[in-house]
Design a protein around this motif. Structure first.
Motif, PDB file in Angstrom:
ATOM      1  N   UNK A 165       7.757  -5.459   3.201  1.00 14.73           N
ATOM      2  CA  UNK A 165       8.452  -4.682   4.179  1.00 14.73           C
ATOM      3  C   UNK A 165      10.018  -4.700   4.231  1.00 14.73           C
ATOM      4  N   UNK A 166      10.618  -5.664   4.016  1.00 11.55           N
ATOM      5  CA  UNK A 166      12.156  -5.480   4.079  1.00 11.55           C
ATOM      6  C   UNK A 166      12.797  -4.598   3.017  1.00 11.55           C
ATOM      7  N   UNK A 193       8.683   0.412  10.156  1.00  8.17           N
ATOM      8  CA  UNK A 193       7.773   0.578   9.147  1.00  8.17           C
ATOM      9  C   UNK A 193       6.655  -0.418   9.443  1.00  8.17           C
ATOM     10  N   UNK A 194       5.688   0.211   9.087  1.00  7.84           N
ATOM     11  CA  UNK A 194       4.310  -0.559   9.309  1.00  7.84           C
ATOM     12  C   UNK A 194       3.542  -0.625   7.985  1.00  7.84           C
ATOM     13  N   UNK A 195       3.133  -1.666   7.504  1.00  8.91           N
ATOM     14  CA  UNK A 195       2.246  -1.782   6.270  1.00  8.91           C
ATOM     15  C   UNK A 195       0.969  -2.319   7.011  1.00  8.91           C
ATOM     16  N   UNK A 196      -0.213  -1.408   6.265  1.00  8.67           N
ATOM     17  CA  UNK A 196      -1.515  -1.550   7.053  1.00  8.67           C
ATOM     18  C   UNK A 196      -2.392  -1.790   5.445  1.00  8.67           C
ATOM     19  N   UNK A 197      -2.943  -2.994   5.419  1.00  2.51           N
ATOM     20  CA  UNK A 197      -3.576  -3.533   4.207  1.00  2.51           C
ATOM     21  C   UNK A 197      -5.151  -3.481   4.561  1.00  2.51           C
ATOM     22  N   UNK A 198      -5.537  -2.760   3.582  1.00  3.50           N
ATOM     23  CA  UNK A 198      -7.063  -2.362   3.620  1.00  3.50           C
ATOM     24  C   UNK A 198      -7.998  -3.365   2.374  1.00  3.50           C
TER      25      UNK A 198
END
Length: 89
Positions: free
Chosen positions: A37-38, A54-59
Motif C-alpha cells: 500500500x505505501x 488507495x485500497x487493496x482488496x485481497x481475494x
C-alpha cells in the motif's frame, strides 16, 4: 500453499490482479498487503491533488474478498500564500 490476489482501487479505477501470489498463511498475506500500500500510494498520488486513497482488496482462490486495507493521503495548506499571488500596492 494458498494463492491470494491483490486488487487495487485508486478511487476511480479497479486494477485487478490476475496472477496473485502464494503465501504460507493469512498473516504473510496481510503483511504483503500492508507492504504494498505505501509503495502504491507513493507512486500514485497526483501532483495536483491533496486527497487520495488507495485500497487493496485481497481475494482467495475461490474469488472471495477476505481482507481489505486502505491508505489515505490528505494534504492541507495552512497559509493562504499557496492559494493566491501576493498583491503589491
Amino acid at each position: 500453499m494458498p494463492r491470494y490476489y491483490f486488487d487495487v482501487y485508486d478511487g476511480q479505477k479497479l486494477f485487478r490482479d490476475e496472477e496473485g501470489g502464494v503465501f504460507d498463511d493469512r498473516a504473510a498475506m496481510r503483511a504483503e498487503a500492508m507492504k504494498v500500500l505505501p509503495d502504491i500510494a507513493r507512486d500514485g498520488i497526483p501532483q495536483d491533488g491533496d486527497r487520495q486513497s488507495f485500497t487493496v482488496r485481497v481475494r482467495n482462490e475461490r474469488n472471495l474478498t477476505i481482507y481489505t486495507g486502505t491508505i489515505l493521503f490528505s494534504g492541507l495548506w495552512l497559509d493562504d500564500s499557496a492559494n493566491t499571488e501576493q498583491k503589491v500596492y
